[in-house]
Design an enzyme around this catalytic site. Structure first.
Site, PDB file in Angstrom:
ATOM      1  N   GLN A   1       0.861  -1.236   0.079  1.00  0.00           N
ATOM      2  CA  GLN A   1      -0.006   0.098   0.075  1.00  0.00           C
ATOM      3  C   GLN A   1       0.984   1.344  -0.155  1.00  0.00           C
ATOM      4  OE1 GLN A   1      -3.369  -0.484   3.215  1.00  0.00           O
ATOM      5  NE2 GLN A   1      -1.924  -2.184   3.620  1.00  0.00           N
TER       6      GLN A   1
ATOM      7  N   VAL B   1       3.527   4.092  -1.093  1.00  0.00           N
ATOM      8  CA  VAL B   1       3.789   4.619  -2.266  1.00  0.00           C
ATOM      9  C   VAL B   1       5.161   5.272  -2.640  1.00  0.00           C
ATOM     10  CG1 VAL B   1       1.247   5.605  -2.570  1.00  0.00           C
ATOM     11  CG2 VAL B   1       3.011   7.136  -1.394  1.00  0.00           C
TER      12      VAL B   1
ATOM     13  N   HIS C   1      -1.571   1.503  -4.192  1.00  0.00           N
ATOM     14  CA  HIS C   1      -1.924   2.886  -4.064  1.00  0.00           C
ATOM     15  C   HIS C   1      -0.954   3.849  -4.986  1.00  0.00           C
ATOM     16  CE1 HIS C   1      -3.860   1.968  -0.169  1.00  0.00           C
ATOM     17  NE2 HIS C   1      -4.581   1.532  -1.019  1.00  0.00           N
TER      18      HIS C   1
ATOM     19  N   CYS D   1      -1.714  13.736 -15.145  1.00  0.00           N
ATOM     20  CA  CYS D   1      -2.358  14.679 -15.615  1.00  0.00           C
ATOM     21  C   CYS D   1      -3.924  14.408 -14.804  1.00  0.00           C
ATOM     22  CB  CYS D   1      -2.584  14.808 -17.142  1.00  0.00           C
ATOM     23  SG  CYS D   1      -4.025  16.044 -17.551  1.00  0.00           S
TER      24      CYS D   1
ATOM     25  N   CYS E   1      -2.690  19.403 -22.088  1.00  0.00           N
ATOM     26  CA  CYS E   1      -3.691  19.933 -22.152  1.00  0.00           C
ATOM     27  C   CYS E   1      -3.969  20.981 -21.053  1.00  0.00           C
ATOM     28  CB  CYS E   1      -4.912  19.121 -21.669  1.00  0.00           C
ATOM     29  SG  CYS E   1      -4.824  18.419 -19.958  1.00  0.00           S
TER      30      CYS E   1
ATOM     31  N   THR F   1       0.749  -2.905   8.555  1.00  0.00           N
ATOM     32  CA  THR F   1      -0.637  -2.202   8.148  1.00  0.00           C
ATOM     33  C   THR F   1      -1.447  -2.193   9.156  1.00  0.00           C
ATOM     34  OG1 THR F   1      -2.267  -2.148   6.604  1.00  0.00           O
ATOM     35  CG2 THR F   1      -1.351  -4.254   6.814  1.00  0.00           C
TER      36      THR F   1
ATOM     37  N   PRO G   1       3.788  -4.260  15.815  1.00  0.00           N
ATOM     38  CA  PRO G   1       4.097  -3.836  17.361  1.00  0.00           C
ATOM     39  C   PRO G   1       2.755  -3.720  17.995  1.00  0.00           C
ATOM     40  CG  PRO G   1       4.925  -2.155  15.790  1.00  0.00           C
ATOM     41  CD  PRO G   1       4.205  -2.806  14.751  1.00  0.00           C
TER      42      PRO G   1
END
Ligand code: OAD
Length: 231
Positions: free
Chosen positions: A85, A87, A103, A111, A134, A172, A198
């Site tokens: 998960q 990034v 993720h 964009c 654009c 997680t 933990p």
């Protein structure tokens, strides 16, 4: 073997987790002010700057012994999928190969109108920079609250969860769906579930083994205990 990781795996690299009361990023900022499409529409400059700050922090961070132990584990077992998960790209920087990013990745930019990854843009213009094609604002290529996960990544993660015999959930809080459904998919398919954290999580009661502690300590110890002769 399939492994799901979260922000806790990078905690020992100095990257703050999302939900830990003392150190989590969310303790200082409200996520809904920063990590949603609505927040970006309301204040694109603040959201862009917050991600720029996180990107710098991640670039300065180094993989820790937990990341490195997962690289070693991939070398030792025949079928290994690492679903993350995170990034921050630290698993890949450590050397992990079969990584599914659920993720997105903070180092990429896309964009906001066309949803395509952009590699070249003008950084000395406005904040956020604009798409050269654009003119729309650029944004980090990460999944925000309320957005769909990349389809191919999610289905690959589901397949890897359903076909493994051992599933690890590491670092997680196991509360953000659909990632949090993956350990349950593995259990339903008959896998053994091992959790490393933990703290207890909503998943702990369902785990076959709960190894309580930081992943940077537990994972190298587990490796050593399983393959005592390995360097
Ligand atoms: P969280 O911040 O929710 O949870 C971090 C977990 O790591 C907690 O359960 C901690 O107890 C544990 N932890 C802390 N230090 C650790 C250590 N040294 N070793 C192992 N575990 C440790 O982070 P995630 O579960 O990754 O999504 O959060 C899931 C998603 O919520 C993130 O990907 C992000 C966030 O919103 C998006 O941005 C879409």
């Amino acid at each position: 073997m399939t492994v799901l990781t979260g922000a806790g795996v990078s905690a020992e690299s100095g990257v703050p987790t999302f939900r830990d009361a003392q150190t989590g990023i969310w303790a200082q900022f409200r996520p809904e002010e920063l990590a949603t499409p609505e927040a970006f529409a309301a204040n694109p400059e603040r959201v862009w700057k917050w991600y720029a700050w996180r990107r710098q922090m991640v670039a300065a961070a180094k993989p820790n012994p937990g990341h490195l132990a997962l690289v070693e584990l991939e070398r030792k077992v025949t079928q290994f999928t690492l679903i993350t998960q995170n990034v921050d790209g630290l698993h890949q920087r450590a050397g992990s190969r079969n990584v599914i990013e659920l993720h997105g990745n903070i180092s990429r930019v896309k964009c906001s109108a066309e949803n395509i990854v952009v590699t070249e843009y003008d950084e000395d213009g406005g904040v956020p920079p604009r798409c050269r094609r654009c003119g729309a604002f650029l944004r980090p290529d990460v999944v925000w609250f309320g957005e769909n996960l990349p389809e191919a990544a999610l289905s690959a993660a589901e397949r890897a969860s359903e076909k493994c015999d051992v599933f690890f959930s590491i670092g997680t809080s196991a509360v953000v769906y659909p990632a949090a459904a993956l350990p349950h998919a593995a259990l339903d398919s008959g896998a053994i579930l091992v959790e490393i954290n933990p703290q207890r999580t909503p998943l702990t009661a369902d785990a076959d083994f709960f190894l309580q502690g930081p992943s940077g300590v537990i994972l190298p110890a587990l490796l050593k205990a399983t393959w005592p002769d390995a360097a």
